[in-house]
Design an enzyme around this catalytic site. Structure first.
Site, PDB file in Angstrom:
ATOM      1  N   TYR A  70       0.843  -1.193   0.000  1.00 20.70           N
ATOM      2  CA  TYR A  70       0.000   0.000   0.000  1.00 20.70           C
ATOM      3  C   TYR A  70       0.873   1.236   0.000  1.00 20.70           C
ATOM      4  O   TYR A  70       2.077   1.195   0.303  1.00 20.70           O
ATOM      5  CB  TYR A  70      -0.954   0.012   1.185  1.00 20.70           C
ATOM      6  CG  TYR A  70      -0.336   0.345   2.525  1.00 20.70           C
ATOM      7  CD1 TYR A  70      -0.187   1.669   2.948  1.00 20.70           C
ATOM      8  CD2 TYR A  70       0.082  -0.659   3.388  1.00 20.70           C
ATOM      9  CE1 TYR A  70       0.361   1.977   4.172  1.00 20.70           C
ATOM     10  CE2 TYR A  70       0.634  -0.367   4.627  1.00 20.70           C
ATOM     11  CZ  TYR A  70       0.774   0.954   5.013  1.00 20.70           C
ATOM     12  OH  TYR A  70       1.334   1.246   6.237  1.00 20.70           O
ATOM     13  N   CYS A  71       0.243   2.375  -0.341  1.00 23.72           N
ATOM     14  CA  CYS A  71       0.976   3.643  -0.336  1.00 23.72           C
ATOM     15  C   CYS A  71       0.051   4.752   0.139  1.00 23.72           C
ATOM     16  O   CYS A  71      -0.679   4.567   1.110  1.00 23.72           O
ATOM     17  CB  CYS A  71       1.628   3.920  -1.683  1.00 23.72           C
ATOM     18  SG  CYS A  71       0.531   3.849  -3.122  1.00 23.72           S
ATOM     19  N   ARG A  72       0.045   5.896  -0.556  1.00 24.82           N
ATOM     20  CA  ARG A  72      -0.657   7.067  -0.043  1.00 24.82           C
ATOM     21  C   ARG A  72      -2.169   6.987  -0.209  1.00 24.82           C
ATOM     22  O   ARG A  72      -2.911   7.484   0.617  1.00 24.82           O
ATOM     23  CB  ARG A  72      -0.132   8.328  -0.743  1.00 24.82           C
ATOM     24  CG  ARG A  72       1.314   8.624  -0.417  1.00 24.82           C
ATOM     25  CD  ARG A  72       1.913   9.648  -1.359  1.00 24.82           C
ATOM     26  NE  ARG A  72       3.323   9.874  -1.040  1.00 24.82           N
ATOM     27  CZ  ARG A  72       4.223  10.271  -1.925  1.00 24.82           C
ATOM     28  NH1 ARG A  72       3.861  10.486  -3.192  1.00 24.82           N
ATOM     29  NH2 ARG A  72       5.470  10.458  -1.553  1.00 24.82           N
TER      30      ARG A  72
END
Length: 223
Positions: A176-178
């Site tokens: 996952y990221c932002r």
């Protein structure tokens, strides 16, 4: 009963917020700050802005009441003034996605083809509860320290090619990221898939989780 001038003054306050949001660089700074507090230097580097330009945009955001600052020694750190500002940014994106056709074209051009498997938040939380998944945060280190899902390990995307051996092959990996418009998790999953790991990406990210009231943990944590 309010008169016309007082009504105009009220709407001028609303318009001031809208005017500040009408700048792509300032929106990117809000996106970065939705991940957690950052120094001016970190924000300028992450947004590819000169220091003076970044500081000017942050000053404008602060004047509009959307961000606040604090000083630590010689460094100045900025943060959003509330989770409602993060929700405002999320709603703005959702409206653009729903009503501006070119938004989808731009999204596809930036994120690339739909060649990775996504996991909805409810399913991800179930997998985490059952310990059925390795959760991988691929954002830069300061963003991970600013807030991440409990149990997430951190390997920044640029470090991932040299650290593949640290990841298990007996469980799926969810990167996952932002948030939904962040390319980091897409690129991470493409890399993991190419190296034979069972990889997926979280459809949402820290912005959406914070907006939904899902707790995130601050601090350096696991690496």
């Amino acid at each position: 009963m309010g008169d016309r001038s007082s009504k105009q003054a009220l709407f001028a306050e609303f318009a001031a917020v809208g005017k500040v949001l009408g700048n792509p660089a300032r929106l990117e700074l809000l996106d970065l700050l939705s991940q957690g507090p950052r120094s001016v230097e970190e924000l300028a580097d992450a947004a590819s802005l000169g220091m003076s330009t970044c500081s000017a945009h942050l000053h404008t955001l602060r004047e509009a009441g959307l961000v606040e600052s604090r000083r630590e020694g010689k460094r100045i750190f900025y943060s959003l003034t509330g989770d409602d500002v993060a929700r405002l940014w999320e709603h703005l994106r959702n409206v653009a996605q729903a009503h501006r056709p070119h938004t989808e074209l731009a999204r596809r051009a930036y994120l690339g083809p739909e060649d990775t498997v996504s996991v909805e938040t409810d399913e991800l939380l179930r997998m985490l509860q059952n310990r059925d998944v390795v959760l991988l945060d691929v954002r830069p280190g300061p963003e991970y320290a600013g807030g991440h899902l409990p149990g997430a390990i951190h390997i920044a995307l640029e470090e991932l090619p040299g650290r593949l051996s640290e990841l298990p092959r007996d469980r799926p990996i969810v990167a996952y990221c932002r948030g939904r418009y962040c390319v980091l998790a897409h690129d991470a999953v493409r890399l993991l898939d190419a190296n034979g790991l069972d990889a997926r990406r979280a459809r949402d990210g820290v912005l959406e989780w914070r907006s939904a009231g899902i707790p995130v943990t601050a601090g350096a944590g696991a690496a």
